[in-house]
Motif scaffolding. Structure first.
Motif, PDB file in Angstrom:
ATOM      1  N   LEU A  51       0.829  -1.201   0.000  1.00 46.65           N
ATOM      2  CA  LEU A  51       0.000   0.000   0.000  1.00 46.65           C
ATOM      3  C   LEU A  51       0.868   1.258   0.000  1.00 46.65           C
ATOM      4  O   LEU A  51       0.577   2.235  -0.712  1.00 46.65           O
ATOM      5  CB  LEU A  51      -0.940  -0.021   1.210  1.00 46.65           C
ATOM      6  N   PHE A  52       1.926   1.232   0.780  1.00 48.10           N
ATOM      7  CA  PHE A  52       2.867   2.353   0.825  1.00 48.10           C
ATOM      8  C   PHE A  52       3.511   2.575  -0.543  1.00 48.10           C
ATOM      9  O   PHE A  52       3.601   3.710  -1.036  1.00 48.10           O
ATOM     10  CB  PHE A  52       3.923   2.066   1.894  1.00 48.10           C
ATOM     11  N   LEU A  53       3.941   1.500  -1.193  1.00 44.55           N
ATOM     12  CA  LEU A  53       4.576   1.615  -2.504  1.00 44.55           C
ATOM     13  C   LEU A  53       3.599   2.119  -3.560  1.00 44.55           C
ATOM     14  O   LEU A  53       3.991   2.860  -4.476  1.00 44.55           O
ATOM     15  CB  LEU A  53       5.141   0.259  -2.934  1.00 44.55           C
ATOM     16  N   SER A  54       2.325   1.711  -3.455  1.00 41.25           N
ATOM     17  CA  SER A  54       1.340   2.119  -4.462  1.00 41.25           C
ATOM     18  C   SER A  54       1.077   3.620  -4.442  1.00 41.25           C
ATOM     19  O   SER A  54       0.565   4.169  -5.415  1.00 41.25           O
ATOM     20  CB  SER A  54       0.032   1.358  -4.248  1.00 41.25           C
ATOM     21  N   ASP A  57       6.142   7.146  -6.075  1.00 40.93           N
ATOM     22  CA  ASP A  57       6.809   6.967  -7.359  1.00 40.93           C
ATOM     23  C   ASP A  57       8.026   6.071  -7.132  1.00 40.93           C
ATOM     24  O   ASP A  57       8.997   6.482  -6.487  1.00 40.93           O
ATOM     25  CB  ASP A  57       7.235   8.337  -7.910  1.00 40.93           C
ATOM     26  N   VAL A  58       7.958   4.853  -7.657  1.00 38.08           N
ATOM     27  CA  VAL A  58       9.034   3.872  -7.461  1.00 38.08           C
ATOM     28  C   VAL A  58       9.660   3.574  -8.810  1.00 38.08           C
ATOM     29  O   VAL A  58       8.988   3.072  -9.716  1.00 38.08           O
ATOM     30  CB  VAL A  58       8.498   2.576  -6.816  1.00 38.08           C
ATOM     31  N   ARG A  59      10.924   3.881  -8.944  1.00 37.96           N
ATOM     32  CA  ARG A  59      11.620   3.632 -10.204  1.00 37.96           C
ATOM     33  C   ARG A  59      12.882   2.815  -9.954  1.00 37.96           C
ATOM     34  O   ARG A  59      13.734   3.217  -9.166  1.00 37.96           O
ATOM     35  CB  ARG A  59      11.996   4.955 -10.879  1.00 37.96           C
ATOM     36  N   GLN A  62      13.849   2.112  -6.420  1.00 45.50           N
ATOM     37  CA  GLN A  62      14.076   3.254  -5.544  1.00 45.50           C
ATOM     38  C   GLN A  62      12.760   3.975  -5.272  1.00 45.50           C
ATOM     39  O   GLN A  62      12.077   4.395  -6.211  1.00 45.50           O
ATOM     40  CB  GLN A  62      15.074   4.232  -6.183  1.00 45.50           C
ATOM     41  N   VAL A  63      12.402   4.085  -3.986  1.00 46.50           N
ATOM     42  CA  VAL A  63      11.172   4.782  -3.610  1.00 46.50           C
ATOM     43  C   VAL A  63      11.460   6.280  -3.609  1.00 46.50           C
ATOM     44  O   VAL A  63      12.318   6.763  -2.865  1.00 46.50           O
ATOM     45  CB  VAL A  63      10.681   4.326  -2.214  1.00 46.50           C
ATOM     46  N   ARG A  64      10.719   7.023  -4.450  1.00 41.81           N
ATOM     47  CA  ARG A  64      10.964   8.454  -4.584  1.00 41.81           C
ATOM     48  C   ARG A  64       9.834   9.274  -3.964  1.00 41.81           C
ATOM     49  O   ARG A  64       9.437   9.020  -2.840  1.00 41.81           O
ATOM     50  CB  ARG A  64      11.159   8.805  -6.059  1.00 41.81           C
ATOM     51  N   ASP A  65       9.302  10.194  -4.705  1.00 45.94           N
ATOM     52  CA  ASP A  65       8.324  11.133  -4.153  1.00 45.94           C
ATOM     53  C   ASP A  65       6.981  10.473  -3.896  1.00 45.94           C
ATOM     54  O   ASP A  65       6.612   9.479  -4.526  1.00 45.94           O
ATOM     55  CB  ASP A  65       8.132  12.319  -5.110  1.00 45.94           C
ATOM     56  N   PHE A  66       6.230  11.092  -2.980  1.00 45.59           N
ATOM     57  CA  PHE A  66       4.857  10.678  -2.705  1.00 45.59           C
ATOM     58  C   PHE A  66       4.001  11.064  -3.914  1.00 45.59           C
ATOM     59  O   PHE A  66       3.985  12.228  -4.336  1.00 45.59           O
ATOM     60  CB  PHE A  66       4.344  11.371  -1.445  1.00 45.59           C
ATOM     61  N   ALA A  67       3.293  10.100  -4.488  1.00 42.89           N
ATOM     62  CA  ALA A  67       2.579  10.319  -5.748  1.00 42.89           C
ATOM     63  C   ALA A  67       1.066  10.316  -5.600  1.00 42.89           C
ATOM     64  O   ALA A  67       0.352  10.378  -6.607  1.00 42.89           O
ATOM     65  CB  ALA A  67       2.994   9.257  -6.766  1.00 42.89           C
ATOM     66  N   TRP A  68       0.568  10.241  -4.397  1.00 43.10           N
ATOM     67  CA  TRP A  68      -0.875  10.133  -4.170  1.00 43.10           C
ATOM     68  C   TRP A  68      -1.448   8.973  -4.969  1.00 43.10           C
ATOM     69  O   TRP A  68      -0.998   7.853  -4.844  1.00 43.10           O
ATOM     70  CB  TRP A  68      -1.580  11.457  -4.468  1.00 43.10           C
TER      71      TRP A  68
END
Length: 310
Positions: A51-54, A57-59, A62-68
């Motif tokens: 849920l956190f990853l969804s 923005d994961v590229r 690497q988990v990056r910015d919060f993407a809503w």
């Protein structure tokens, strides 16, 4: 008047009763604690992380910015996602009813006390006990183009799939996978329903025989209502398992040809390991979970009120 005292080793009756009541209160929770801890560790915590990853923005891992809800919006606007849901729906709507009906018919036959039942029943376990990779390889060999046992001796002799395997046909690959699933899981349904039939009480059947009920009336008015809780539970479990099928499709078609057999589990696998779109894959997992949560909630209330299944 003599007063009875308690030594230091003893315990007052009130305290003993209190500890006994407290022990009885916590005893059930202690029994289910190992299961609950295991579920939390292997199910709840990974789901919360998905849920956190969804929502990020994961590229490339690497988990990056919060993407809503950007991953959800991208996924819901992708025709490939809706195609995967359609594939899974068709698979479930054909495979599960077939397994259900064939399993119930087979259970009724077994329940009539056929000869050599003790030999037949263990053999019915074989398809269900097989590892998914064994089932996949077995049917890949059986239906291989031009040299498979079934394809060469049966399909090609009637003019079907002469040039390629049935799993390479856009029109027939999904139905071939349904055939494999029915072969593997119908014995499980049969044995589960047979166990349910063996547990039914005998007195209602004796009363029905005295009243002159024929076999059809006995089945629809006695067997089916009394067996409905078992039918509901087994049917729900099989439906959930069929919707999230992965191993058979992955081994036999890989989701192809094209995307004709690409179920949601296969799409999620490709999003992660081929396209590195972990955020969208996580959103897909969450959406499937929400859909099943709503479906199971509705099913639970209907089965509880009408079938007394839970």
């Amino acid at each position: 008047m003599t007063t009875i005292g308690y030594s230091g080793k003893g315990m007052a009756p009130g305290k003993a009763a209190g500890r006994s009541a407290m022990g009885r209160f916590w005893y059930p929770y202690l029994l289910i604690a190992p299961t609950m801890i295991t579920l939390v560790v292997v199910s709840l915590i990974p789901f919360l992380y998905v849920l956190f990853l969804s929502l990020h923005d994961v590229r490339y891992g690497q988990v990056r910015d919060f993407a809503w809800f950007a991953n959800y919006a991208t996924l819901l606007s992708d025709p490939r996602f809706w195609n995967s849901m359609l594939v899974a729906t068709i698979f479930v709507l054909i495979a599960v009813p077939l397994e259900f009906m064939l399993g119930l018919i087979g259970a009724l036959i077994l329940n009539r006390g056929i000869h050599f039942r003790r030999i037949v029943v263990p053999f019915l376990f074989i398809p269900t006990m097989m590892a998914p990779i064994v089932v996949g390889l077995l049917w890949k060999i059986m239906l291989a183009g031009s040299w498979g046992l079934i394809s060469y001796n049966l399909l090609e002799r009637f003019g079907f799939f002469k040039e390629a395997s049935i799993f390479a046909s856009p029109n027939a690959a999904l139905y071939a996978l349904i055939l494999v699933d029915v072969w593997q899981w119908t014995p499980f349904m049969m044995l589960a329903f047979f166990a349910g039939l063996q547990a039914l009480p005998v007195n209602p059947y004796r009363a029905a025989a005295v009243d002159g009920a024929d076999p059809v009336q006995t089945f629809f008015r006695l067997t089916l209502p009394m067996l409905s809780p078992v039918l509901a539970v087994i049917g729900l479990l099989r439906l959930i398992d069929a919707f999230k099928i992965f191993d058979t499709i992955f081994l036999l078609t890989g989701g192809g040809p094209g995307a004709v057999t690409e179920a949601p589990s296969i799409l999620a696998y490709k999003l992660v390991f081929e396209y590195w779109k972990v955020g969208e894959a996580s959103a897909l997992a969450v959406l499937v979970w929400i859909a099943f949560f709503l479906f199971c909630g509705v099913f639970y209330h209907i089965a509880r009120k009408r079938l007394n299944a839970f």
